[in-house]
Structure formats: structure tokens, C-alpha cells
Design a protein around this motif. Sequence first.
Motif, PDB file in Angstrom:
ATOM      1  N   TRP A 227      49.193  33.561  38.975  1.00 48.18           N
ATOM      2  CA  TRP A 227      49.372  33.569  40.422  1.00 48.18           C
ATOM      3  C   TRP A 227      48.510  34.614  41.126  1.00 48.18           C
ATOM      4  CZ3 TRP A 227      50.759  38.485  41.248  1.00 48.18           C
ATOM      5  CH2 TRP A 227      51.494  39.151  40.265  1.00 48.18           C
ATOM      6  N   HIS A 228      47.741  35.409  40.379  1.00 42.31           N
ATOM      7  CA  HIS A 228      46.988  36.498  41.011  1.00 42.31           C
ATOM      8  C   HIS A 228      45.989  35.935  42.020  1.00 42.31           C
ATOM      9  CE1 HIS A 228      44.707  40.149  41.651  1.00 42.31           C
ATOM     10  NE2 HIS A 228      45.639  40.809  41.002  1.00 42.31           N
ATOM     11  N   PRO A 229      45.936  36.485  43.255  1.00 41.74           N
ATOM     12  CA  PRO A 229      45.133  35.892  44.332  1.00 41.74           C
ATOM     13  C   PRO A 229      43.645  36.241  44.327  1.00 41.74           C
ATOM     14  CG  PRO A 229      46.352  37.774  45.161  1.00 41.74           C
ATOM     15  CD  PRO A 229      46.794  37.578  43.746  1.00 41.74           C
ATOM     16  N   ALA A 230      43.179  37.110  43.444  1.00 46.32           N
ATOM     17  CA  ALA A 230      41.757  37.483  43.449  1.00 46.32           C
ATOM     18  C   ALA A 230      40.888  36.270  43.122  1.00 46.32           C
ATOM     19  CB  ALA A 230      41.495  38.599  42.440  1.00 46.32           C
ATOM     20  N   LYS A 231      39.695  36.235  43.694  1.00 46.54           N
ATOM     21  CA  LYS A 231      38.783  35.132  43.419  1.00 46.54           C
ATOM     22  C   LYS A 231      38.247  35.244  41.994  1.00 46.54           C
ATOM     23  CE  LYS A 231      34.784  37.482  45.526  1.00 46.54           C
ATOM     24  NZ  LYS A 231      33.762  37.394  46.601  1.00 46.54           N
ATOM     25  N   ASP A 232      37.730  34.103  41.490  1.00 47.93           N
ATOM     26  CA  ASP A 232      37.287  34.047  40.097  1.00 47.93           C
ATOM     27  C   ASP A 232      36.161  35.035  39.813  1.00 47.93           C
ATOM     28  OD1 ASP A 232      39.140  32.113  39.508  1.00 47.93           O
ATOM     29  OD2 ASP A 232      37.747  30.436  39.724  1.00 47.93           O
ATOM     30  N   GLU A 233      35.315  35.284  40.784  1.00 49.83           N
ATOM     31  CA  GLU A 233      34.211  36.209  40.573  1.00 49.83           C
ATOM     32  C   GLU A 233      34.723  37.607  40.199  1.00 49.83           C
ATOM     33  OE1 GLU A 233      30.160  37.759  42.933  1.00 49.83           O
ATOM     34  OE2 GLU A 233      31.651  36.506  43.947  1.00 49.83           O
ATOM     35  N   VAL A 234      35.794  38.032  40.851  1.00 51.53           N
ATOM     36  CA  VAL A 234      36.382  39.337  40.549  1.00 51.53           C
ATOM     37  C   VAL A 234      37.076  39.295  39.192  1.00 51.53           C
ATOM     38  CG1 VAL A 234      38.050  41.073  41.292  1.00 51.53           C
ATOM     39  CG2 VAL A 234      36.665  39.867  42.987  1.00 51.53           C
ATOM     40  N   LYS A 235      37.838  38.239  38.955  1.00 49.46           N
ATOM     41  CA  LYS A 235      38.537  38.115  37.669  1.00 49.46           C
ATOM     42  C   LYS A 235      37.545  38.111  36.504  1.00 49.46           C
ATOM     43  CE  LYS A 235      42.528  35.572  39.494  1.00 49.46           C
ATOM     44  NZ  LYS A 235      43.274  34.298  39.481  1.00 49.46           N
ATOM     45  N   ASN A 236      36.415  37.430  36.685  1.00 50.90           N
ATOM     46  CA  ASN A 236      35.415  37.380  35.618  1.00 50.90           C
ATOM     47  C   ASN A 236      34.791  38.757  35.381  1.00 50.90           C
ATOM     48  OD1 ASN A 236      35.842  34.634  35.324  1.00 50.90           O
ATOM     49  ND2 ASN A 236      34.157  34.051  36.671  1.00 50.90           N
ATOM     50  N   ALA A 237      34.557  39.501  36.460  1.00 46.22           N
ATOM     51  CA  ALA A 237      33.996  40.850  36.316  1.00 46.22           C
ATOM     52  C   ALA A 237      34.981  41.767  35.600  1.00 46.22           C
ATOM     53  CB  ALA A 237      33.639  41.417  37.692  1.00 46.22           C
ATOM     54  N   VAL A 238      36.264  41.642  35.933  1.00 49.37           N
ATOM     55  CA  VAL A 238      37.287  42.453  35.259  1.00 49.37           C
ATOM     56  C   VAL A 238      37.377  42.065  33.786  1.00 49.37           C
ATOM     57  CG1 VAL A 238      39.749  42.945  35.126  1.00 49.37           C
ATOM     58  CG2 VAL A 238      38.611  42.904  37.353  1.00 49.37           C
ATOM     59  N   ALA A 239      37.309  40.766  33.489  1.00 47.36           N
ATOM     60  CA  ALA A 239      37.351  40.315  32.093  1.00 47.36           C
ATOM     61  C   ALA A 239      36.172  40.877  31.314  1.00 47.36           C
ATOM     62  CB  ALA A 239      37.351  38.792  32.037  1.00 47.36           C
ATOM     63  N   GLU A 240      35.014  40.952  31.960  1.00 50.11           N
ATOM     64  CA  GLU A 240      33.842  41.557  31.316  1.00 50.11           C
ATOM     65  C   GLU A 240      34.101  43.028  30.997  1.00 50.11           C
ATOM     66  OE1 GLU A 240      29.100  42.543  32.282  1.00 50.11           O
ATOM     67  OE2 GLU A 240      30.292  41.315  33.681  1.00 50.11           O
ATOM     68  N   CYS A 241      34.740  43.721  31.917  1.00 48.34           N
ATOM     69  CA  CYS A 241      35.070  45.134  31.691  1.00 48.34           C
ATOM     70  C   CYS A 241      36.069  45.293  30.553  1.00 48.34           C
ATOM     71  CB  CYS A 241      35.633  45.752  32.966  1.00 48.34           C
ATOM     72  SG  CYS A 241      34.439  45.907  34.307  1.00 48.34           S
ATOM     73  N   ALA A 242      37.078  44.433  30.532  1.00 45.93           N
ATOM     74  CA  ALA A 242      38.085  44.514  29.476  1.00 45.93           C
ATOM     75  C   ALA A 242      37.456  44.278  28.102  1.00 45.93           C
ATOM     76  CB  ALA A 242      39.198  43.503  29.738  1.00 45.93           C
TER      77      ALA A 242
END
Length: 336
Positions: A227-242
Motif C-alpha cells: 500500500w506504500h504510496p511512493a512512485k515506482d522510481e523511488v521504490k526502485n532507487a530504495v531497492a537498489e540501496c538495500a
Amino acid sequence: MPVSSSSSLQSLSRVGLGCGVFSGAYGPATQENAIAAVRTAFSSGINLVDTSPYYNDSEIKLGKALLALRPEFPRSSYHICTKLGRYGYHTKDFDYSRERVNASVAESMRRMHTDYLDAVLCHDVEFVSTSEVVDQALPELFALKEKGTVHNVGISGYPLPVLLEIAQIQQQRGNPLDVVLSYCNYNLHCQTLKEYVPKLRAAGVKTIVAASPLSMGLLSSGSTPEWHPAKDEVKNAVAECADLVDSKLLGRYDVTLAEMAEKFAFEFDGVDVHLVGARTSEEVVRALAAYEGTQALKESNDGKYMEQEVQAVYEQVLRILQPFSSYTWPSPPADA
């Protein structure tokens, strides 16, 4: 645990326990875990717990925990902050009427076994008209403050311009807000709160709370809530960091993206309280270790992690997320 000297809430700890996670929205949350988390928090110097009727059974679980722990921690030793006005996901589930304000406060006190609330906030004020906040809910809350039932009155929400507008209206009316709670506006992927703190102070706000340094679970190595409202571009950048943190540091330095995110947020001294959600005793310990580590780094005067390799990864994380430093998502969402 250091306390905030500028807060209107007496001797408020610099870190508060967010109890919305007791709702189960971030994973299983048992009553036993809630008791253990609150006990660890109080034993470690945290003296603020935050909840809301909107967070499923969070108030009930917190209330049972507070009652069970009362022989160890009397009511006078901690502050309860709760909210009102929001009771579901959609705008139709909001009720800021004077009658609902009184009923909500009474119900929250019953659930948490107390005859007063240290702070009550109008929840997610951007979902309703400004008039409903400043002409209905807030006047009734300030009336309850006069009676001593509520000790501090405030608002919470996501869009900072809305929070500031209401704070300025209240100042113009000669009744400034005691508390403003902003969530997800100061973390690794967004630092917009920093420019609003002086404006909120100028509007007479006494206590500013920055909630969710992990951006509602986004800034962690686990899976982001659907349900997190962030756009995919942000989620993908965070996944890259993780992935970067896990591949470079996991098993060698025992450092996670969540720890980096908490330390980053805790470096910001402009707010009175950092509110951290923790379902378990272990999560409380982790958050406090991050806070204490941040303070130690400040005292070292170099602001860097002790291990050079960890510092290098941390700086790479900052570079990956820098493009989103002012990113916010729409609130309320289109389907609300």
C-alpha cells in the motif's frame, strides 16, 4: 535518553514510540510484543507513545500494555499522544464534528485507561476542509484543554503546506497549536521538513514531531508494504540501496539500510521528537542504538561512520537517493 528542552510537553524524550505498528499493518503484532516493546522503550528513557483510533486496534493494545506495566511505570511517567477525526481510509470515514471530537477523546481515554491525554491531534488534516479543522475540531479540543482533559492540542498530516496554513490560522486567531506532527518528510529520500520547521516555529508551534524515519517501511531491506504510496522510481532507487548495503556490509559490519535511514533522520536537530514505529523490543533497541550512535558521531566532530567501508556505502546511498530529496506523493490519494 536526552529530553527536549524546547518542547511544551514537559521533559519529552527526543525519541518517541510510534504504536501504529501494533495494528498489524507492518506484520504480525501480538499483545505480548506490544507489552515488551513499551517496557523496553520506557526502561530506556522513552516517555512518549503515539497512536490513533485509525490504527486498527493499536489504542487497545497500547492501553493493555500501559495497564500491565503500571506497577513499573506510573501514568505520570509517560506522555500519551493520540489522534481523532480519521476512522477509515476514505474521506467519508472522517468526522471532525464537535460531537465526534468529544466522543473520540472519551473513547481513547477508556481504551488507554487514563483520565487525561497529554496530546490529541486532528489526524490527516489534508483529507478535510480547513474550516472543519479550525472551526469545528480545534475549538472543541481547546475547550477540552481548558477543562484539563487534553493537555496539548495539535494536528498531523503529510502535506507540509497544509500543516503550515492551519498553524498560521491558529496563530492569527490567538490560539497557536501546541503540536504539529509531520510524517515521512525527513528521511533519506525526502528532507522537505527542514525548510518548514522555522515557518512552523514562527507560527507559534511549540512542539514539532518528525515521524517515520523509515518512510512507513520503505527504507528497509525487507519488502515494501504493497500500500506504500511512493512512485515506482523511488521504490526502485530504495531497492537498489538495500541491495547495495546487503551485498557490501551484511554479515561483515551488521549494518542495514534501516539503521542508516534512522541515523540520517536522527541527525536533524530541528524537531523536538523523532517518532519511530517499533513492533518488538528488538526494534526499539535497534532504533535507540541508531539514535545513540548518531549522537556519538556528532560528538566526534567528523559526522562519519567509524568504519571507512561503511561510510563509503552510506555516501553512495545518499547519492542514489539525492534526486528525490524534495519528492512527495499526493495526499489524499486519488482513490480516497
